[in-house]
Design an enzyme around this catalytic site. Structure first.
Site, PDB file in Angstrom:
ATOM      1  N   GLU A 100      44.741 -14.489 -54.648  1.00 29.55           N
ATOM      2  CA  GLU A 100      44.773 -15.354 -53.479  1.00 29.55           C
ATOM      3  C   GLU A 100      46.004 -16.246 -53.575  1.00 29.55           C
ATOM      4  O   GLU A 100      46.073 -17.091 -54.471  1.00 29.55           O
ATOM      5  CB  GLU A 100      43.525 -16.235 -53.432  1.00 29.55           C
ATOM      6  CG  GLU A 100      42.236 -15.488 -53.207  1.00 29.55           C
ATOM      7  CD  GLU A 100      41.042 -16.451 -53.170  1.00 29.55           C
ATOM      8  OE1 GLU A 100      40.294 -16.409 -52.179  1.00 29.55           O
ATOM      9  OE2 GLU A 100      40.865 -17.239 -54.107  1.00 29.55           O
TER      10      GLU A 100
ATOM     11  N   ASP B 206      41.664 -15.430 -58.717  1.00 31.44           N
ATOM     12  CA  ASP B 206      41.107 -16.419 -57.801  1.00 31.44           C
ATOM     13  C   ASP B 206      42.094 -17.583 -57.666  1.00 31.44           C
ATOM     14  O   ASP B 206      42.663 -18.043 -58.662  1.00 31.44           O
ATOM     15  CB  ASP B 206      39.783 -16.906 -58.396  1.00 31.44           C
ATOM     16  CG  ASP B 206      39.030 -17.824 -57.463  1.00 31.44           C
ATOM     17  OD1 ASP B 206      38.613 -17.357 -56.395  1.00 31.44           O
ATOM     18  OD2 ASP B 206      38.855 -19.013 -57.808  1.00 31.44           O
TER      19      ASP B 206
END
Ligand code: CA
Length: 663
Positions: free
Chosen positions: A376, A347
């Site tokens: 990400e 994340d």
């Protein structure tokens, strides 16, 4: 030298209260025994708290509340650690720590390395993690994917939330909302179609990516009857599974055993398991375990001393500091070695520094050579660590065997996630063709992509297709079906179904690593809710009866997965192969993309392949090169097998075609 000085400094009483500690002088503890080391004869605890003047272990007989049984001072150990060994079998007790820094005692917290926790993760549990191994665990092996020498591009990733998978009445699953629900086989929806684990197997994906399954904070584990829901991006204990997904969050062992049973059930059914991990921030800031034990060390701060917040969740961790880097590495190794996990999705990976990510990759690949790592490549706010040092999308080529999500193809396909009524290529927006080409070629350098016309990136950022995740949707933002309903609201439901099929065809024929969001293969909806992180089951639960209602769409997308797995032409290994063997037709009209792949050159059983996308509301005719021997595999968003007799092919609105010449 620095360490000796440090030891002297911290051995002396601190008189000047406002003077901050020098972070670079903190000793690094290189042992691998932080946390609890349990045997039936002895329990040894070690925490890293270099600025503490004193430390205590506090024992309890319950996971929450109650009076402490004993408070035991820890002894100063090497490299900033504190330790204590308790003789005898201490199994079943609960524990926490507190430290005294500059004359003030911290709150009682578990240590960040804790592996067995009680209800709501507030105390550790003394116990033997070996007792959590399900039957046959020592023989558990990750299933093969992608043949003899697998590449990340051979994966087909399916993103799933544990609770969403089973909580709807139509799931036919008994263990609703639990890890164990995903171990059940033979489960069926109202009309007898497979659900849960059987569905995943039938659909044909290779990797199931679970939304946060470590212990997060936002669901009260002591109130199982209360309606509660969260995605879980609020980490509490990184090294223990979430308690609300277990049948008993209190005893520490049950959640571990049940998560292992999930992993084993997946492995036994040919599926690999990817965990979504959120090391970039913690749920709590001043009161987090990190901050209570070693104030100021684990987080980045602004020049004014306040916590910086690139996560937009109140803080951001400092992966570049040696003990945070070591923590992440130890935590990830724990999931691989203890739980047999096959990959990680990071994340807000753009918060982490490149050096840490590459160290993680190197060490995890040494343990599991075909592990899958991606994240990400962005943040949710600015960070004090320079951009050039962080694992941002633009730095993807500097990352070692770690992929980044391509928001370029995602929004190219369906329109910006931030502009709700904006359409994309699949819903009729012309001018997006270069973004789609950029996605088809996995963000690598390709002579036929005009980078100046790509929506976000104005240059290729991937050195290899293994560095890019191709997708059109994930848990964040509107699910594809809802995005199409909002942005293409004048289209008919049939047209939107075609757009959904076209979008998935683009993802599954693109080079790179394809990623699908659970239920989209049968038109899952979240009823228009954009950010459903705590929106409850009524919005998030997967309605498995949609699988029957939209069976044609499901059959089509399942066939796409199967086609991709059979054909290496859609899974080229290098950017050079893509540049040489994938060619776009330059005579296409606006809103139409046609490309050919030299199947012969990449070892495909199809000698030549032609893929065509019509993203417009009108039928389009394309001329076929060297016509005569083309066969259809997909035409007008359906599986279709036949010989084409004319030199042209008509594409219905919002549709895809895949043609081939046999060897
Ligand atoms: Ca929890």
């Amino acid at each position: 030298m620095i360490r000796i000085l440090f030891a002297i400094l911290f051995a002396m009483p601190m008189r000047v209260k406002a003077q901050p500690f020098d972070l670079s002088a903190y000793p690094v503890y290189e042992g691998d025994d932080l946390g609890l080391t349990y045997t039936s004869n002895r329990s040894t605890f070690r925490i890293w708290a270099p600025t503490a003047e004193a430390a205590e272990l506090v024992l309890y007989d319950r996971p929450l509340g109650g009076e402490d049984l004993r408070r035991i001072p820890l002894e100063r150990g090497r490299s900033g650690t504190w330790q204590i060994s308790l003789q005898g079998d201490q199994k079943g007790l609960y524990y926490a720590f507190r430290v005294r820094i500059r004359s003030t005692w911290s709150q009682e917290v578990p240590d960040p390395y804790v592996k067995l926790v009680g209800t709501n993760g507030r105390r550790g549990v003394i116990g033997d993690i070996r007792e959590t191994d399900p039957p046959g665990w020592s023989l558990d092996r990750s299933p093969a994917f992608g043949g003899v020498s697998p590449s990340p591009v051979d994966a087909v990733i399916y993103e799933l939330h544990v609770r969403d998978a089973s909580i709807h009445p139509s799931s036919g699953i008994r263990g609703k909302g639990k890890f164990l629900g995903l171990t059940e086989t033979g489960t069926r929806n109202t009309s007898g179609r497979s659900t849960g684990l059987d569905h995943l197997k039938e659909f044909g994906v290779t990797h199931v990516h679970l939304l946060p399954s470590y212990d997060f904070s936002s669901v009260d584990e002591s109130k199982p009857e209360k309606p509660q829901y969260n995605w879980g991006y609020d980490p509490l204990n990184y090294n223990a599974p979430e308690g609300s997904y277990s049948t008993d969050p209190s005893d520490g062992l049950t959640r571990v055993r049940e998560f292992k049973r999930l992993v084993k059930a997946f492995h036994d059914n040919g599926l690999r398991v990817v965990m979504d991990v959120v090391y970039n921030h913690t749920m709590f800031t001043e009161t987090s375990w990190f901050e209570q034990l070693v104030p100021g060390y684990f987080y980045r701060k602004r020049a004014d001393g306040s916590f910086s917040d690139a996560s937009a969740c109140g803080n951001e961790t400092a992966s570049e500091r040696p003990m945070m880097r070591r923590f992440m590495l130890a935590s990830l190794k724990h999931w691989v070695q203890e739980y047999h996990v096959d990959g990680f999705r990071f994340d807000l990976m753009g918060i982490h520094d490149i050096e840490t990510m590459n160290t993680i990759s190197k060490e995890l690949h040494a343990i599991k050579p075909d592990i899958l790592l991606y994240g990400e490549g962005w943040t949710a706010g600015s960070s004090p660590l320079p951009d050039s040092l962080r694992a941002l999308k633009r730095n993807a080529a500097s990352l070692d065997r770690i992929a980044v999500f391509s928001d370029d193809i995602r929004d190219g396909i369906k329109g910006s996630v931030f502009v709700h009524d904006e359409k994309g290529f699949a819903s009729g927006r012309v001018g997006t063709e270069q973004s789609i080409r950029f996605g088809i070629t996995a963000s690598t350098a390709h002579p036929q992509v005009d980078f100046s016309k790509v929506n976000y990136s104005k240059a290729p950022y991937a050195a290899s297709p293994e560095q890019v995740i191709s997708y059109s949707e994930c848990h964040d933002n509107h699910i594809l079906r809802d995005k199409l309903e909002i942005s293409a609201r004048t289209a008919t439901p049939e047209q939107r179904m075609d757009m959904q099929r076209l979008a998935n065809t683009i993802v599954l024929t693109a080079q790179g690593i394809p990623f699908l969001h659970a239920g989209s293969e049968f038109l899952r909806t979240k009823k228009g809710v954009e950010n459903s992180f705590n929106a409850g089951d009524s919005i998030n639960a997967i309605d498995w009866d949609l699988k029957t209602r939209n069976e044609d769409t499901y059959a089509f997308i399942r066939a796409l997965v199967s086609m991709r797995k059979r054909h290496p032409a859609f899974r080229m290994r290098t950017a050079a192969d893509i540049a040489s063997h994938l060619k776009f037709r330059e005579d296409s009209t606006a809103g139409v993309i046609v490309f050919e792949i030299d199947g012969d050159a990449v070892g495909d059983e199809w000698k030549e392949i032609l893929v065509a996308f019509n993203g417009t509301p009108a039928s389009k005719v394309i001329m076929l090169p060297r016509s005569g021997s083309w066969r259809t595999h997909i035409h007008d968003n359906r599986i279709s097998s036949g010989r084409i007799k004319t030199p042209s092919l008509t594409l219905k609105p919002f549709s895809a075609a895949v043609l081939y010449k046999a060897r």
